[in-house]
Design a protein around this motif. Structure first.
Motif, PDB file in Angstrom:
ATOM      1  N   ALA A   5      -8.120  -8.180  -0.549  1.00 19.23           N
ATOM      2  CA  ALA A   5      -6.515  -8.611  -0.418  1.00 19.23           C
ATOM      3  C   ALA A   5      -5.457  -6.951  -0.764  1.00 19.23           C
ATOM      4  CB  ALA A   5      -6.115  -9.893  -1.075  1.00 19.23           C
ATOM      5  N   ALA A   6      -6.014  -6.307  -1.678  1.00 15.09           N
ATOM      6  CA  ALA A   6      -5.393  -5.737  -2.399  1.00 15.09           C
ATOM      7  C   ALA A   6      -5.665  -4.316  -1.885  1.00 15.09           C
ATOM      8  CB  ALA A   6      -5.608  -6.064  -3.615  1.00 15.09           C
ATOM      9  N   LEU A   7      -6.401  -3.981  -1.559  1.00 16.91           N
ATOM     10  CA  LEU A   7      -6.706  -2.460  -1.023  1.00 16.91           C
ATOM     11  C   LEU A   7      -6.226  -1.886   0.768  1.00 16.91           C
ATOM     12  CD1 LEU A   7      -9.467  -1.330  -1.491  1.00 16.91           C
ATOM     13  CD2 LEU A   7     -10.951  -1.740   0.626  1.00 16.91           C
ATOM     14  N   PRO A   8      -6.213  -0.560   0.022  1.00 24.22           N
ATOM     15  CA  PRO A   8      -5.538  -0.175   0.928  1.00 24.22           C
ATOM     16  C   PRO A   8      -5.950   0.837   2.089  1.00 24.22           C
ATOM     17  CG  PRO A   8      -5.720   1.487  -1.051  1.00 24.22           C
ATOM     18  CD  PRO A   8      -6.150   0.601  -0.790  1.00 24.22           C
ATOM     19  N   LYS A   9      -5.228   0.824   3.067  1.00 21.60           N
ATOM     20  CA  LYS A   9      -5.751   1.600   4.080  1.00 21.60           C
ATOM     21  C   LYS A   9      -5.978   2.504   3.923  1.00 21.60           C
ATOM     22  CE  LYS A   9      -5.990   1.491   9.404  1.00 21.60           C
ATOM     23  NZ  LYS A   9      -7.190   3.565   9.136  1.00 21.60           N
ATOM     24  N   ALA A  10      -7.286   3.301   4.447  1.00 20.95           N
ATOM     25  CA  ALA A  10      -7.659   4.683   4.038  1.00 20.95           C
ATOM     26  C   ALA A  10      -8.721   4.748   5.447  1.00 20.95           C
ATOM     27  CB  ALA A  10      -8.764   4.368   2.829  1.00 20.95           C
ATOM     28  N   ASP A  11      -8.674   6.342   5.364  1.00 20.51           N
ATOM     29  CA  ASP A  11      -9.785   6.705   6.439  1.00 20.51           C
ATOM     30  C   ASP A  11     -11.057   7.195   6.239  1.00 20.51           C
ATOM     31  OD1 ASP A  11      -7.082   9.161   6.774  1.00 20.51           O
ATOM     32  OD2 ASP A  11      -7.697  10.318   5.780  1.00 20.51           O
ATOM     33  N   THR A  12     -11.318   6.343   5.388  1.00 21.84           N
ATOM     34  CA  THR A  12     -12.796   6.213   4.973  1.00 21.84           C
ATOM     35  C   THR A  12     -12.354   5.965   3.626  1.00 21.84           C
ATOM     36  OG1 THR A  12     -13.328   8.414   5.480  1.00 21.84           O
ATOM     37  CG2 THR A  12     -15.094   7.073   3.780  1.00 21.84           C
ATOM     38  N   TYR A  13     -14.003   4.741   3.598  1.00 24.04           N
ATOM     39  CA  TYR A  13     -14.713   3.301   3.018  1.00 24.04           C
ATOM     40  C   TYR A  13     -15.495   4.148   2.475  1.00 24.04           C
ATOM     41  CZ  TYR A  13     -10.531   0.550   3.654  1.00 24.04           C
ATOM     42  OH  TYR A  13      -8.525   0.703   4.432  1.00 24.04           O
ATOM     43  N   VAL A  14     -15.869   4.465   1.389  1.00 25.58           N
ATOM     44  CA  VAL A  14     -17.261   4.889   0.534  1.00 25.58           C
ATOM     45  C   VAL A  14     -18.009   3.606  -0.152  1.00 25.58           C
ATOM     46  CG1 VAL A  14     -18.543   6.806  -0.992  1.00 25.58           C
ATOM     47  CG2 VAL A  14     -16.715   7.637   0.249  1.00 25.58           C
ATOM     48  N   LEU A  15     -19.222   3.633   0.687  1.00 20.00           N
ATOM     49  CA  LEU A  15     -19.465   2.398  -0.390  1.00 20.00           C
ATOM     50  C   LEU A  15     -21.324   2.447  -1.200  1.00 20.00           C
ATOM     51  CD1 LEU A  15     -18.504   0.985   3.060  1.00 20.00           C
ATOM     52  CD2 LEU A  15     -18.233  -0.948   1.711  1.00 20.00           C
TER      53      LEU A  15
END
Length: 265
Positions: free
Chosen positions: A58-68
């Motif tokens: 719910a707090a995560l911003p939009k990003a180009d890539t999410y490194v998991l």
């Protein structure tokens, strides 16, 4: 194509049922993007830990890539591996950031699909990302079988340097549950110690407390890699958004699994 390994087990197989369950996880939470560089999310079945995970998403911003970063529970594949397959979930397909993945060539991180094929720790995060951001992003899935401090720091440093050179907007997600199968009061006591070290951005402190408490946190390597990468990109603080355990759902407080939602800014 990396097919879903735990759809129908950890989360619903049918898209309409999955969306309904995700909506319930976010119920009552305000969607408000924050300047998050890294996060810790649980990876149990959604009925147990989905609500905790939703606090981060719910707090995560939009990003180009999410490194998991996820732990390797299965033992298959390379000690540290990146996947470049297209990943499929009931909500659609997600592409890997192959530009970043290619930058890992010759490093401690092997290009290896076997380590990811049956592993759930990264997979269960993806529907949350799709629910928030549709398919409009890429992922970089990194599975750690080796979770020692030296390896975690090397992985985090390597990824941070790559991201920094790329100029992309990236967020790091560490997939981890906390204490496993202890009484709820003991689990919370142990987890509070580990969480305190995370909130202090103290990677050596995490390992010292893990060993001293003989703690059964399953993703300590991913957490440490995430913290290392986040700090290198300028993170200065962390915050615990939510903590819970499986007993709050099952009613069995004698042998719980702990779950925490933590963000790093």
């Amino acid at each position: 194509m990396r097919q879903p390994a735990v759809a129908g087990q950890f989360y619903p197989l049918r898209p309409e049922n999955l969306e309904k369950e995700l909506k319930q996880c976010f119920e009552g939470l305000e969607i408000r993007e924050r300047n998050i560089l890294g996060a810790v999310c649980p990876h149990a079945g959604y009925v147990y830990s989905g609500r905790v995970a939703a606090h981060v998403y719910a707090a995560l911003p939009k990003a180009d890539t999410y490194v998991l970063f996820g732990p390797n529970h299965t033992g298959y594949g390379s000690p540290v591996s990146v996947s470049t397959d297209t990943w499929k979930t009931p909500l659609g397909t997600l592409e890997v950031d192959r530009e970043l993945a290619e930058g890992l060539s010759g490093s401690i991180i092997d290009l290896d699909e076997l380590g990811h094929r049956y592993e759930h720790s990264i997979e269960v995060q993806l529907p949350f990302l799709q629910y928030r951001f549709d398919q409009d992003f890429r992922i970089l899935p990194i599975c750690l079988g080796m979770q020692d401090e030296e390896t975690a720091i090397e992985v985090g440093t390597l990824i941070a340097n790559l991201v920094s050179k790329s100029g992309k907007k990236v967020a790091f997600i560490a997939s981890s549950d906390f204490t496993h199968y202890q009484p709820a009061n003991l689990a919370r006591e142990t987890d509070n110690e580990i969480i305190e070290a995370i909130l202090n951005l103290d990677v050596p402190g995490i390992y010292e407390r893990l060993y001293r408490r003989n703690a059964s946190v399953c993703g300590y390597g991913p957490i440490s890699a995430m913290l290392t990468a986040s700090k290198k990109l300028g993170a200065t603080r962390a915050e615990l958004l939510n903590y819970s355990n499986s007993g709050e759902v099952s009613g069995d407080m004698n042998a719980v699994v702990g779950y925490a939602a933590i963000i790093v800014e």
